[in-house]
Design a protein around this motif. Structure first.
Motif, short mmCIF file in Angstrom:
data_model
loop_
_atom_site.label_atom_id
_atom_site.label_comp_id
_atom_site.label_asym_id
_atom_site.label_seq_id
_atom_site.Cartn_x
_atom_site.Cartn_y
_atom_site.Cartn_z
N ALA A 61 0.82 -1.22 0.00
CA ALA A 61 0.00 0.00 0.00
C ALA A 61 0.85 1.27 0.00
CB ALA A 61 -0.94 0.01 1.21
N LEU A 62 2.12 1.16 0.37
CA LEU A 62 2.99 2.34 0.41
C LEU A 62 3.34 2.78 -1.01
CD1 LEU A 62 3.18 1.42 3.37
CD2 LEU A 62 5.61 1.99 3.32
N LYS A 63 3.40 4.09 -1.21
CA LYS A 63 3.72 4.64 -2.53
C LYS A 63 5.07 5.35 -2.47
CE LYS A 63 -1.22 5.47 -3.37
NZ LYS A 63 -1.42 4.40 -4.35
N LEU A 64 6.02 4.86 -3.24
CA LEU A 64 7.36 5.45 -3.29
C LEU A 64 7.29 6.83 -3.93
CD1 LEU A 64 10.45 4.99 -2.89
CD2 LEU A 64 10.47 4.04 -5.21
N LEU A 65 7.89 7.82 -3.27
CA LEU A 65 7.84 9.20 -3.76
C LEU A 65 9.14 9.63 -4.43
CD1 LEU A 65 5.89 10.93 -0.84
CD2 LEU A 65 5.03 10.20 -3.07
N ARG A 66 10.04 8.70 -4.63
CA ARG A 66 11.28 8.96 -5.34
C ARG A 66 11.36 8.02 -6.55
NH1 ARG A 66 13.24 13.78 -3.57
NH2 ARG A 66 13.14 13.89 -1.30
N SER A 67 12.34 8.26 -7.39
CA SER A 67 12.54 7.37 -8.52
C SER A 67 12.92 5.97 -8.02
CB SER A 67 13.65 7.90 -9.43
OG SER A 67 14.05 6.92 -10.37
N LYS A 68 12.33 4.95 -8.63
CA LYS A 68 12.64 3.58 -8.21
C LYS A 68 14.09 3.21 -8.54
CE LYS A 68 10.99 1.37 -12.45
NZ LYS A 68 10.06 0.37 -13.03
N ASP A 69 14.73 4.01 -9.41
CA ASP A 69 16.12 3.75 -9.79
C ASP A 69 17.12 4.50 -8.92
OD1 ASP A 69 15.33 2.08 -11.95
OD2 ASP A 69 14.96 3.86 -13.18
N GLU A 70 16.63 5.27 -7.95
CA GLU A 70 17.53 6.03 -7.09
C GLU A 70 18.30 5.07 -6.17
OE1 GLU A 70 16.04 8.77 -3.84
OE2 GLU A 70 16.68 10.24 -5.33
N ALA A 71 19.63 5.19 -6.16
CA ALA A 71 20.46 4.28 -5.38
C ALA A 71 20.32 4.53 -3.88
CB ALA A 71 21.92 4.43 -5.79
N VAL A 72 20.24 3.45 -3.12
CA VAL A 72 20.19 3.53 -1.65
C VAL A 72 21.57 3.26 -1.06
CG1 VAL A 72 19.20 2.50 0.43
CG2 VAL A 72 17.75 2.88 -1.59
N CYS A 73 22.24 2.23 -1.56
CA CYS A 73 23.60 1.92 -1.10
C CYS A 73 24.32 1.14 -2.20
CB CYS A 73 23.59 1.14 0.21
SG CYS A 73 22.74 -0.45 0.11
N LYS A 74 25.65 1.14 -2.10
CA LYS A 74 26.46 0.48 -3.12
C LYS A 74 27.78 0.04 -2.50
CE LYS A 74 28.60 1.27 -7.66
NZ LYS A 74 28.77 2.22 -8.79
N ILE A 75 28.27 -1.11 -2.91
CA ILE A 75 29.60 -1.54 -2.50
C ILE A 75 30.59 -1.12 -3.58
CG2 ILE A 75 31.10 -3.50 -1.97
CD1 ILE A 75 28.77 -4.91 -0.75
N THR A 76 31.47 -0.21 -3.23
CA THR A 76 32.42 0.34 -4.20
C THR A 76 33.75 -0.40 -4.11
OG1 THR A 76 33.09 2.03 -2.59
CG2 THR A 76 31.36 2.62 -4.14
#
Length: 258
Positions: free
Chosen positions: A232-247
């Motif tokens: 039921a929750l609606k994401l208000l950001r782009s679904k492609d926006e990165a949250v975390c990454k291992i560099t």
């Protein structure tokens, strides 16, 4: 000519009524939450340990001098707004809450977790009185802390009835870092987002979102669309926006260049 004008007016009226119907349908969709919505099994839910009623008293006026007097008396000047469009609102009520209570909740929960949790708010005529002025569910919207001492300077709340849709920045909690292939290789985790914004039905605001790192390898990332939340929750950001990454680490880069 009259027939063409009549046809044009009829078409215009149809478009007008269609726009009104579409707008009303959208508002109804966002303003009405089915009563059967509950937290689902396997998803985080608020810890009842912190299901605390916030106590407050009415405040007649605002201003820097009044706010300073309130803080000196151990109270925090606050405002309660009517929920509107998930963020703004009218029906403003000036209140003061107890500094010690808010400070304790913020310390126990953490700032981001405090701002994503529903509380009961009880406004009484004066602290220690049984005369209740208003009792309502609220979501803390803004929290202003002193930059040097972390003392609570003011708090803004919005009313949160069951029918409300609220914009909430949900904190993320990392899991599986101890078994992540990329982290075990010594590569660092780049935490890009500490919270993710959703439009949430007031009755099922998650206290946090689990982010599983257990299968994340070097160069891989988790984006907002990968997060598992109540449908039921609606994401208000782009679904492609990165949250975390291992560099890749510098050490591993040097080994590859050799």
């Amino acid at each position: 000519m009259l027939i063409r004008r009549a046809a044009a007016l009829t078409t215009a009226n149809l478009h007008h009524h269609f726009r009104r119907y579409a707008t009303a349908a959208l508002l109804q969709e966002l303003d009405t939450v089915p009563p059967q919505l509950t937290y689902l099994e396997g998803f985080p839910r608020p810890d009842p340990k912190y299901a605390e009623t916030i106590h407050a008293i009415p405040r007649a006026t605002s201003g820097k001098n009044i706010a300073a007097k309130e803080r000196k008396a151990g109270r925090v000047p606050s405002i309660v707004f009517e929920q509107e469009d998930g963020q703004h609102g009218g029906n403003k009520r000036l209140i003061s809450v107890q500094s010690n209570q808010i400070k304790k909740l913020v310390n126990h929960l953490g700032r981001s977790f405090f701002l994503s949790r529903i509380f009961d708010l009880e406004v009484v005529s004066e602290f220690g009185s049984d005369e209740i002025v208003e009792k309502v569910r609220v979501l803390p919207r803004n929290l202003h802390l002193h930059p040097a001492t972390d003392a609570v300077l003011n708090v803004t709340f919005i009313r949160a009835p069951s029918s409300a849709w609220l914009k909430v920045n949900i904190p993320i909690v990392l899991r599986g870092d101890d078994v992540s292939p990329g982290l075990k290789k010594g590569s660092p985790l780049n935490l890009i987002k500490r919270t993710v914004e959703y439009l949430c039905p007031a009755d099922i605001i998650p206290p946090y979102i689990d982010v599983d790192l257990s299968e994340l390898d070097v160069g891989q990332k988790i984006v907002a669309g990968d997060l598992k939340v109540h449908p039921a929750l609606k994401l208000l950001r782009s679904k492609d926006e990165a949250v975390c990454k291992i560099t890749p680490s510098r050490v591993s880069d040097q080994k590859k260049s050799k």
